[in-house]
Design a protein around this motif. Structure first.
Motif, PDB file in Angstrom:
ATOM      1  N   LEU A   1      33.256 -54.419  13.097  1.00  0.00           N
ATOM      2  CA  LEU A   1      33.988 -55.565  12.501  1.00  0.00           C
ATOM      3  C   LEU A   1      34.944 -54.751  11.711  1.00  0.00           C
ATOM      4  CD1 LEU A   1      30.888 -57.889  12.126  1.00  0.00           C
ATOM      5  CD2 LEU A   1      33.202 -58.018  13.507  1.00  0.00           C
ATOM      6  N   PRO A   2      36.149 -55.285  11.541  1.00  0.00           N
ATOM      7  CA  PRO A   2      37.443 -54.963  10.025  1.00  0.00           C
ATOM      8  C   PRO A   2      36.738 -55.384   9.013  1.00  0.00           C
ATOM      9  CG  PRO A   2      37.949 -57.264  11.248  1.00  0.00           C
ATOM     10  CD  PRO A   2      36.710 -56.994  12.014  1.00  0.00           C
ATOM     11  N   VAL A   3      35.947 -55.483   8.837  1.00  0.00           N
ATOM     12  CA  VAL A   3      35.895 -56.070   6.627  1.00  0.00           C
ATOM     13  C   VAL A   3      34.343 -55.661   7.010  1.00  0.00           C
ATOM     14  CG1 VAL A   3      37.350 -58.599   6.913  1.00  0.00           C
ATOM     15  CG2 VAL A   3      34.683 -58.540   8.521  1.00  0.00           C
ATOM     16  N   LYS A   4      33.771 -55.734   5.934  1.00  0.00           N
ATOM     17  CA  LYS A   4      32.111 -55.019   5.507  1.00  0.00           C
ATOM     18  C   LYS A   4      31.320 -56.397   5.305  1.00  0.00           C
ATOM     19  CE  LYS A   4      29.752 -51.866   2.494  1.00  0.00           C
ATOM     20  NZ  LYS A   4      29.972 -51.095   1.322  1.00  0.00           N
ATOM     21  N   THR A   5      30.345 -55.906   5.552  1.00  0.00           N
ATOM     22  CA  THR A   5      29.436 -56.891   6.013  1.00  0.00           C
ATOM     23  C   THR A   5      27.996 -55.695   5.837  1.00  0.00           C
ATOM     24  OG1 THR A   5      28.800 -56.937   8.418  1.00  0.00           O
ATOM     25  CG2 THR A   5      30.173 -58.868   7.634  1.00  0.00           C
ATOM     26  N   PRO A   6      26.906 -56.575   5.498  1.00  0.00           N
ATOM     27  CA  PRO A   6      25.261 -56.242   5.128  1.00  0.00           C
ATOM     28  C   PRO A   6      25.196 -55.835   5.645  1.00  0.00           C
ATOM     29  CG  PRO A   6      25.352 -58.185   4.130  1.00  0.00           C
ATOM     30  CD  PRO A   6      27.027 -58.783   4.581  1.00  0.00           C
ATOM     31  N   GLU A   7      23.750 -54.386   5.750  1.00  0.00           N
ATOM     32  CA  GLU A   7      23.343 -54.279   7.258  1.00  0.00           C
ATOM     33  C   GLU A   7      21.966 -55.096   7.115  1.00  0.00           C
ATOM     34  OE1 GLU A   7      23.534 -49.008   7.754  1.00  0.00           O
ATOM     35  OE2 GLU A   7      21.879 -50.329   5.977  1.00  0.00           O
ATOM     36  N   ILE A   8      21.544 -55.085   8.369  1.00  0.00           N
ATOM     37  CA  ILE A   8      20.044 -55.962   8.834  1.00  0.00           C
ATOM     38  C   ILE A   8      19.427 -54.927   8.749  1.00  0.00           C
ATOM     39  CG2 ILE A   8      19.454 -57.445  10.274  1.00  0.00           C
ATOM     40  CD1 ILE A   8      22.085 -57.724  11.243  1.00  0.00           C
ATOM     41  N   GLY A   9      18.103 -55.540   8.443  1.00  0.00           N
ATOM     42  CA  GLY A   9      17.069 -54.712   8.516  1.00  0.00           C
ATOM     43  C   GLY A   9      15.950 -55.690   9.197  1.00  0.00           C
ATOM     44  N   ILE A  10      15.681 -54.622  10.244  1.00  0.00           N
ATOM     45  CA  ILE A  10      14.567 -55.574  11.376  1.00  0.00           C
ATOM     46  C   ILE A  10      13.216 -55.047  10.790  1.00  0.00           C
ATOM     47  CG2 ILE A  10      14.416 -55.820  13.734  1.00  0.00           C
ATOM     48  CD1 ILE A  10      17.015 -56.653  12.981  1.00  0.00           C
ATOM     49  N   THR A  11      12.806 -56.012  10.770  1.00  0.00           N
ATOM     50  CA  THR A  11      11.138 -55.975  10.315  1.00  0.00           C
ATOM     51  C   THR A  11       9.966 -56.157  10.552  1.00  0.00           C
ATOM     52  OG1 THR A  11      12.393 -56.043   8.043  1.00  0.00           O
ATOM     53  CG2 THR A  11       9.687 -56.659   8.069  1.00  0.00           C
ATOM     54  N   ALA A  12       8.630 -55.710  11.051  1.00  0.00           N
ATOM     55  CA  ALA A  12       7.505 -56.439  11.994  1.00  0.00           C
ATOM     56  C   ALA A  12       6.855 -57.458  10.266  1.00  0.00           C
ATOM     57  CB  ALA A  12       6.699 -55.159  12.189  1.00  0.00           C
ATOM     58  N   LEU A  13       6.642 -58.289  10.688  1.00  0.00           N
ATOM     59  CA  LEU A  13       5.897 -58.828   9.631  1.00  0.00           C
ATOM     60  C   LEU A  13       4.198 -58.966  10.270  1.00  0.00           C
ATOM     61  CD1 LEU A  13       9.115 -60.576   9.644  1.00  0.00           C
ATOM     62  CD2 LEU A  13       8.200 -60.933   8.079  1.00  0.00           C
ATOM     63  N   TRP A  14       3.091 -59.372   9.923  1.00  0.00           N
ATOM     64  CA  TRP A  14       1.701 -59.645   9.897  1.00  0.00           C
ATOM     65  C   TRP A  14       0.985 -60.324   8.794  1.00  0.00           C
ATOM     66  CZ3 TRP A  14       3.705 -54.469   9.117  1.00  0.00           C
ATOM     67  CH2 TRP A  14       2.726 -53.259   8.598  1.00  0.00           C
ATOM     68  N   HIS A  15       0.056 -60.964   8.857  1.00  0.00           N
ATOM     69  CA  HIS A  15      -0.704 -61.923   8.032  1.00  0.00           C
ATOM     70  C   HIS A  15      -1.558 -60.808   7.098  1.00  0.00           C
ATOM     71  CE1 HIS A  15      -2.762 -64.356   5.443  1.00  0.00           C
ATOM     72  NE2 HIS A  15      -1.608 -65.568   5.493  1.00  0.00           N
ATOM     73  N   PRO A  16      -1.557 -61.189   6.106  1.00  0.00           N
ATOM     74  CA  PRO A  16      -2.446 -59.758   5.132  1.00  0.00           C
ATOM     75  C   PRO A  16      -4.469 -59.682   6.117  1.00  0.00           C
ATOM     76  CG  PRO A  16      -1.606 -61.495   4.034  1.00  0.00           C
ATOM     77  CD  PRO A  16      -1.016 -61.297   5.135  1.00  0.00           C
ATOM     78  N   ARG A  17      -4.468 -61.208   6.504  1.00  0.00           N
ATOM     79  CA  ARG A  17      -6.587 -60.921   7.259  1.00  0.00           C
ATOM     80  C   ARG A  17      -6.155 -60.205   8.518  1.00  0.00           C
ATOM     81  NH1 ARG A  17      -7.424 -63.771  11.380  1.00  0.00           N
ATOM     82  NH2 ARG A  17      -5.125 -65.439  12.547  1.00  0.00           N
ATOM     83  N   MET A  18      -5.177 -58.949   9.130  1.00  0.00           N
ATOM     84  CA  MET A  18      -5.233 -58.514  10.185  1.00  0.00           C
ATOM     85  C   MET A  18      -4.973 -57.394   9.402  1.00  0.00           C
ATOM     86  SD  MET A  18      -5.506 -60.223  12.323  1.00  0.00           S
ATOM     87  CE  MET A  18      -6.231 -59.538  13.794  1.00  0.00           C
ATOM     88  N   GLU A  19      -4.648 -56.480   7.861  1.00  0.00           N
ATOM     89  CA  GLU A  19      -4.688 -55.875   7.337  1.00  0.00           C
ATOM     90  C   GLU A  19      -5.311 -54.646   8.572  1.00  0.00           C
ATOM     91  OE1 GLU A  19      -2.098 -52.849   4.892  1.00  0.00           O
ATOM     92  OE2 GLU A  19      -1.495 -54.964   6.374  1.00  0.00           O
ATOM     93  N   ALA A  20      -6.917 -54.402   7.667  1.00  0.00           N
ATOM     94  CA  ALA A  20      -7.621 -53.972   8.324  1.00  0.00           C
ATOM     95  C   ALA A  20      -8.375 -53.867   9.143  1.00  0.00           C
ATOM     96  CB  ALA A  20      -8.914 -54.243   7.276  1.00  0.00           C
ATOM     97  N   ASP A  21      -7.541 -55.018  10.261  1.00  0.00           N
ATOM     98  CA  ASP A  21      -8.093 -54.038  11.656  1.00  0.00           C
ATOM     99  C   ASP A  21      -8.219 -53.258  11.980  1.00  0.00           C
ATOM    100  OD1 ASP A  21      -9.266 -56.275  14.063  1.00  0.00           O
ATOM    101  OD2 ASP A  21      -7.700 -55.362  14.689  1.00  0.00           O
ATOM    102  N   LEU A  22      -8.672 -52.885  13.007  1.00  0.00           N
ATOM    103  CA  LEU A  22      -8.115 -51.094  13.957  1.00  0.00           C
ATOM    104  C   LEU A  22      -7.369 -51.242  14.766  1.00  0.00           C
ATOM    105  CD1 LEU A  22     -11.308 -48.979  13.205  1.00  0.00           C
ATOM    106  CD2 LEU A  22      -9.641 -49.082  11.355  1.00  0.00           C
ATOM    107  N   ALA A  23      -8.018 -52.427  15.260  1.00  0.00           N
ATOM    108  CA  ALA A  23      -6.671 -52.857  16.847  1.00  0.00           C
ATOM    109  C   ALA A  23      -5.700 -53.143  16.506  1.00  0.00           C
ATOM    110  CB  ALA A  23      -7.487 -54.003  18.098  1.00  0.00           C
ATOM    111  N   HIS A  24      -5.143 -53.989  14.927  1.00  0.00           N
ATOM    112  CA  HIS A  24      -3.636 -55.027  14.889  1.00  0.00           C
ATOM    113  C   HIS A  24      -3.460 -53.369  14.487  1.00  0.00           C
ATOM    114  CE1 HIS A  24      -1.517 -57.573  12.837  1.00  0.00           C
ATOM    115  NE2 HIS A  24      -1.432 -57.598  13.435  1.00  0.00           N
TER     116      HIS A  24
END
Length: 300
Positions: free
Chosen positions: A263-286
């Motif tokens: 692009l001939p003009v500067k634009t911000p970088e995009i961060g592609i992110t994985a999101l999940w709910h904290p109730r799955m934080e400790a689930d080993l399979a998740h």
């Protein structure tokens, strides 16, 4: 439950197993007198003597015999419930369906390598990819989806996140487009062209327009489509200029017949992110799924 002392179950299990107040006390780290008082409480609660004197030892009553296996099973189950989760996961035997919400570009680029990695070590795991019409956090909260892939933006405050990779916008035109007649596309030439933009919400303006405005320029957007693949299909068959992410062009079926340019003009970088709910934080399979998605994206 206010009048029920669940600690009595542990004591009863020890007493019925040992058939000795002294041995049960030793097993639980109590004094013999404390265990005697506990046996008295158990007798009062159950309405049964439970253990009665027979010579120098104790023998169980019929009620105690009928309770022995049930009490042992309940006590063991309670210990399992109130103990830390095992840190081992048998992927070969794991049987589970994970739902991942992502846009078409991500699915086209990463679904195949991700499936190859997953099925190689966990053949009974199924991945279900669904489109993301909105960024509503409800499906993460209620467990309808396991993982969300996208730009972080304004999301639910409690959601956990991990950066997968960084992306950037590029311009895309068909092979032989007049805009490619010069070595470098200038902001003026870019703004003078006609454009197709991708926006799930139907927005016409974006960061590119803000950057052009700072230069006193304005582009003409003649089409708005839901996703990047739609914009690329239009650019391939017309003189419209599409603006998509660089990663989108990594899928051959999207990039065929198209030429990209910075692009001939500067634009911000995009961060592609994985999101999940904290109730799955400790689930080993998740946790394994999250780590696999992150490793697959970064290696690709």
């Amino acid at each position: 439950m206010d009048k029920i002392d669940l600690n009595l179950l542990t004591a009863l299990d020890a007493l019925l197993s040992e058939r000795s107040v002294t041995a049960a006390a030793r097993r639980l780290g109590l004094s013999a007198s404390a265990m005697s008082r506990t046996l008295a409480r158990l007798r009062a609660v159950t309405g049964d003597p439970l253990l009665v004197r027979a010579g120098r030892g104790l023998v169980p009553t019929p009620r105690a015999i009928s309770l022995r296996e049930r009490v042992h099973a309940v006590t063991r189950e309670a210990r399992d419930v109130l103990s830390p989760q095992s840190d081992s996961l048998n992927l070969a035997e794991l049987e589970r369906t994970f739902t991942i919400r992502a846009n078409e570009g991500f699915i086209s680029l990463f679904a195949a390598p991700l499936l190859m990695t997953v099925t190689d070590v966990a053949p009974r795991v199924r991945l279900r990819f669904i489109q993301k019409p909105t960024k509503e956090a409800g499906p993460l909260r209620d467990g309808t989806i396991d993982l969300e892939i996208g730009v972080l933006g304004d999301f639910a405050p409690e959601v956990r996140t991990r950066l997968l990779f960084r992306d950037r916008f590029v311009g895309v035109v068909r092979n032989g487009h007049p805009l490619l007649s010069t070595t470098t596309v200038s902001p003026e030439h870019y703004a003078a062209a006609r454009h197709v933009v991708a926006s799930r919400m139907g927005h016409v303006r974006g960061p590119v327009d803000d950057a052009l405005k700072a230069l006193g320029l304005q582009r003409t957007v003649v089409a708005v489509v839901p996703g990047f693949p739609d914009a690329l299909r239009i650019a391939r068959q017309s003189d419209l200029v599409a603006q998509v992410t660089q990663s989108c062009l990594s899928a051959p079926r999207f990039a065929d017949g198209l030429i990209s340019f910075p692009l001939p003009v500067k634009t911000p970088e995009i961060g592609i992110t994985a999101l999940w709910h904290p109730r799955m934080e400790a689930d080993l399979a998740h946790r394994w799924l999250r780590d696999t998605v992150i490793a697959t994206c970064r290696s690709s």
